[in-house]
Motif scaffolding. Structure first.
Motif, PDB file in Angstrom:
ATOM      1  N   SER A   1       0.821  -1.207   0.000  1.00 42.62           N
ATOM      2  CA  SER A   1       0.000   0.000   0.000  1.00 42.62           C
ATOM      3  C   SER A   1       0.854   1.256   0.000  1.00 42.62           C
ATOM      4  O   SER A   1       0.572   2.208  -0.729  1.00 42.62           O
ATOM      5  CB  SER A   1      -0.965  -0.013   1.189  1.00 42.62           C
ATOM      6  OG  SER A   1      -1.951  -1.011   0.976  1.00 42.62           O
TER       7      SER A   1
ATOM      8  N   VAL B   1      -1.506   3.990   1.839  1.00 40.16           N
ATOM      9  CA  VAL B   1      -1.634   4.486   0.461  1.00 40.16           C
ATOM     10  C   VAL B   1      -1.628   6.007   0.475  1.00 40.16           C
ATOM     11  O   VAL B   1      -0.856   6.667  -0.230  1.00 40.16           O
ATOM     12  CB  VAL B   1      -2.944   4.001  -0.198  1.00 40.16           C
ATOM     13  CG1 VAL B   1      -2.995   4.452  -1.652  1.00 40.16           C
ATOM     14  CG2 VAL B   1      -3.106   2.497  -0.091  1.00 40.16           C
TER      15      VAL B   1
ATOM     16  N   ILE C   1      -2.366   2.284  -8.129  1.00 44.81           N
ATOM     17  CA  ILE C   1      -3.704   1.981  -7.611  1.00 44.81           C
ATOM     18  C   ILE C   1      -3.881   0.471  -7.446  1.00 44.81           C
ATOM     19  O   ILE C   1      -4.375  -0.009  -6.419  1.00 44.81           O
ATOM     20  CB  ILE C   1      -4.793   2.543  -8.568  1.00 44.81           C
ATOM     21  CG1 ILE C   1      -4.829   4.081  -8.512  1.00 44.81           C
ATOM     22  CG2 ILE C   1      -6.161   1.941  -8.274  1.00 44.81           C
ATOM     23  CD1 ILE C   1      -5.505   4.677  -7.299  1.00 44.81           C
TER      24      ILE C   1
ATOM     25  N   THR D   1     -10.844  11.397  -4.275  1.00 39.59           N
ATOM     26  CA  THR D   1      -9.732  11.008  -3.418  1.00 39.59           C
ATOM     27  C   THR D   1      -8.380  11.436  -4.015  1.00 39.59           C
ATOM     28  O   THR D   1      -7.498  11.882  -3.290  1.00 39.59           O
ATOM     29  CB  THR D   1      -9.746   9.480  -3.216  1.00 39.59           C
ATOM     30  OG1 THR D   1     -11.103   9.049  -3.238  1.00 39.59           O
ATOM     31  CG2 THR D   1      -9.117   9.095  -1.910  1.00 39.59           C
ATOM     32  N   SER D   2      -8.246  11.299  -5.338  1.00 36.84           N
ATOM     33  CA  SER D   2      -6.968  11.654  -5.966  1.00 36.84           C
ATOM     34  C   SER D   2      -6.811  13.171  -6.111  1.00 36.84           C
ATOM     35  O   SER D   2      -5.773  13.726  -5.768  1.00 36.84           O
ATOM     36  CB  SER D   2      -6.824  10.958  -7.322  1.00 36.84           C
ATOM     37  OG  SER D   2      -7.997  11.072  -8.096  1.00 36.84           O
TER      38      SER D   2
ATOM     39  N   GLY E   1      -9.969   4.702  -8.084  1.00 37.15           N
ATOM     40  CA  GLY E   1      -9.817   3.260  -7.901  1.00 37.15           C
ATOM     41  C   GLY E   1     -10.479   2.486  -9.022  1.00 37.15           C
ATOM     42  O   GLY E   1      -9.965   1.470  -9.510  1.00 37.15           O
TER      43      GLY E   1
ATOM     44  N   SER F   1      -1.718  -0.871  -4.553  1.00 34.03           N
ATOM     45  CA  SER F   1      -2.061  -0.322  -3.239  1.00 34.03           C
ATOM     46  C   SER F   1      -3.308  -0.943  -2.618  1.00 34.03           C
ATOM     47  O   SER F   1      -3.450  -0.950  -1.406  1.00 34.03           O
ATOM     48  CB  SER F   1      -2.269   1.186  -3.364  1.00 34.03           C
ATOM     49  OG  SER F   1      -3.450   1.458  -4.098  1.00 34.03           O
TER      50      SER F   1
ATOM     51  N   LEU G   1      -5.136   1.345   3.804  1.00 31.93           N
ATOM     52  CA  LEU G   1      -5.350   2.545   2.983  1.00 31.93           C
ATOM     53  C   LEU G   1      -4.706   3.803   3.555  1.00 31.93           C
ATOM     54  O   LEU G   1      -4.390   4.725   2.807  1.00 31.93           O
ATOM     55  CB  LEU G   1      -6.850   2.780   2.774  1.00 31.93           C
ATOM     56  CG  LEU G   1      -7.336   2.345   1.385  1.00 31.93           C
ATOM     57  CD1 LEU G   1      -7.035   0.881   1.149  1.00 31.93           C
ATOM     58  CD2 LEU G   1      -8.797   2.605   1.228  1.00 31.93           C
TER      59      LEU G   1
ATOM     60  N   MET H   1      -6.416   0.128  -3.699  1.00 32.74           N
ATOM     61  CA  MET H   1      -7.514   1.082  -3.913  1.00 32.74           C
ATOM     62  C   MET H   1      -8.510   0.594  -4.969  1.00 32.74           C
ATOM     63  O   MET H   1      -9.630   1.102  -5.044  1.00 32.74           O
ATOM     64  CB  MET H   1      -6.959   2.440  -4.373  1.00 32.74           C
ATOM     65  CG  MET H   1      -6.233   3.237  -3.312  1.00 32.74           C
ATOM     66  SD  MET H   1      -7.242   3.685  -1.908  1.00 32.74           S
ATOM     67  CE  MET H   1      -8.374   4.854  -2.626  1.00 32.74           C
TER      68      MET H   1
ATOM     69  N   VAL I   1     -11.064  -1.371   0.515  1.00 34.28           N
ATOM     70  CA  VAL I   1     -11.444   0.018   0.760  1.00 34.28           C
ATOM     71  C   VAL I   1     -12.499   0.084   1.864  1.00 34.28           C
ATOM     72  O   VAL I   1     -12.375   0.853   2.826  1.00 34.28           O
ATOM     73  CB  VAL I   1     -11.982   0.663  -0.537  1.00 34.28           C
ATOM     74  CG1 VAL I   1     -12.575   2.029  -0.249  1.00 34.28           C
ATOM     75  CG2 VAL I   1     -10.874   0.766  -1.582  1.00 34.28           C
TER      76      VAL I   1
END
Lengths: 143, 145
Positions: free
Chosen positions: A10, B45, B17, A104-105, B104, B20, B42, B22, B28
Motif C-alpha cells: 500500500s 496508500v 492503484i 480522493t486523488s 480506484g 495499493s 489505505l 484502492m 477500501v
C-alpha cells in the motif's frame, strides 16, 4: 469479508500514485485527479485537451495488465456489495464529485499536498461520510 | 511525445492503484469499517502518495511553467462553500455504498470485471447528472443575485 493488512504494497502503491501526480504536474501542469480527468474527457475543451486525457485514461486502464505481466497475477477486485448498490453508489459518487469538484486523488492527494483549504475540507467531509455510511450499512442495517 | 508521456503517467497511476489496494472495494470498505473487519492499509496508500506529492510539488511548482505548457493549471479558489462540502459529503456516501472511488475504479476497468464496468457506467451518468444540477444551481444563483 476479511482482507489482509498490506502496509508495504500500500505504501509502495501510494508512492507510485504520488509519482504520477508529480510527473503530470511537471510535464503538462495538470492535477492528477481521476474526476477532473474523466469529466474533461467526457466534455473536452478541444482535441488537444481531449487527447492527453484519453492517453492518461488508457494508461490507467492498462495498469492492472502491467501488474499481471510483472507479478503473474491480476490485482484483486473483490466486490462485497450487490449490483444495485454498485449502481446507486456509482451514481451518487458521480453527482458528489462533480459538485464537490474532486475525489480522493484530486482533493485527497493533489489538493492536500498543495495544502489547499478547499481540498482539506473536502477530504475531511468525504472521509467522515464514507465512514458513517459503512458503519450504518454494516452495523446498523446489516448488524 | 506529450501523449506517450501522458500514457506512461496514467500507467504509473494505474499500477500504483492496483498494487495499493484502492482498486479493491473489499479492502477500501474494510478501511472504513473500524468497528468490524478493519484493514488500516489505505492509510499507508494515502501516506505514501502524500509524502511523494508534497515533496515533488514543492520542487515542480517552483519552476515558472511545466515542461509542455505555458503555465500550471491550478485551482485558485480558497473559499469554502456549501456545494464543495455537500458534494464531497455526498461522494463519501456513494463511496461507502459501492466501495469504489473514481481513481480506484478507472484502473480497475482493466481487470475486465463486469462489476467495475457497472460502477463506472453509473459514475458517468452521475457526473452528467451532477453537471446538469450544477448548471441549474448556477442559473438560479445568477437570477437571485
Amino acid at each position: 469479508m476479511e482482507t489482509a493488512f498490506t502496509p508495504f504494497q500500500s505504501l509502495g502503491g501510494g508512492a507510485l500514485i504520488g509519482l504520477a501526480a508529480v510527473l503530470l504536474m511537471a510535464t503538462l501542469g495538470r492535477i492528477m485527479g481521476a474526476t477532473g480527468i474523466l469529466a474533461g474527457f467526457m466534455q473536452p475543451a478541444n482535441l488537444s485537451d481531449w487527447s492527453w486525457r484519453a492517453a492518461v485514461l488508457a494508461g490507467m486502464i492498462t495498469g492492472p495488465v502491467a501488474v499481471l505481466l510483472l507479478s503473474g497475477s491480476m490485482p484483486a477486485v473483490e466486490v462485497p456489495v450487490s449490483t444495485t448498490m454498485l449502481i446507486i453508489g456509482g451514481f451518487i459518487v458521480g453527482i458528489g464529485v462533480t459538485l464537490g469538484g474532486g475525489c480522493t486523488s484530486g482533493h485527497g492527494v493533489c489538493g492536500m499536498a498543495r495544502l489547499s483549504p478547499r481540498s482539506i475540507v473536502a477530504t475531511v467531509a468525504f472521509m467522515i461520510t464514507t465512514g458513517i455510511t459503512v458503519f450504518v450499512i454494516r452495523h446498523v442495517i446489516g448488524g | 511525445m506529450r501523449l506517450i508521456l501522458s500514457y506512461i503517467i496514467g500507467l504509473i497511476f494505474g499500477i500504483g492503484i492496483s498494487i495499493s489496494g484502492m482498486a479493491n472495494p473489499a479492502k477500501v470498505l474494510n478501511f472504513f469499517d473500524i468497528a468490524g473487519s478493519w484493514d488500516p492499509s489505505l492509510a499507508f496508500v494515502m501516506g505514501g502518495a502524500l509524502i511523494v506529492t508534497f515533496i515533488g510539488y514543492r520542487v515542480v511548482l517552483k519552476r515558472p511553467a511545466p515542461m509542455m505548457d505555458s503555465g500550471f493549471h491550478l485551482p485558485t479558489r480558497k473559499d469554502l462553500d456549501l456545494r464543495l462540502i455537500g458534494g464531497s459529503a455526498l461522494f463519501g456516501v456513494g463511496w461507502g455504498i459501492a466501495g469504489f472511488c473514481p481513481g480506484g475504479a478507472l484502473p480497475a476497468l482493466g481487470t475486465g470485471r463486469s462489476e467495475v464496468l457497472i460502477f463506472v457506467g453509473a459514475l458517468v451518468v452521475g457526473i452528467l447528472a451532477g453537471k446538469l444540477l450544477q448548471n441549474a444551481m448556477t442559473r438560479r444563483s445568477a437570477q437571485t443575485a
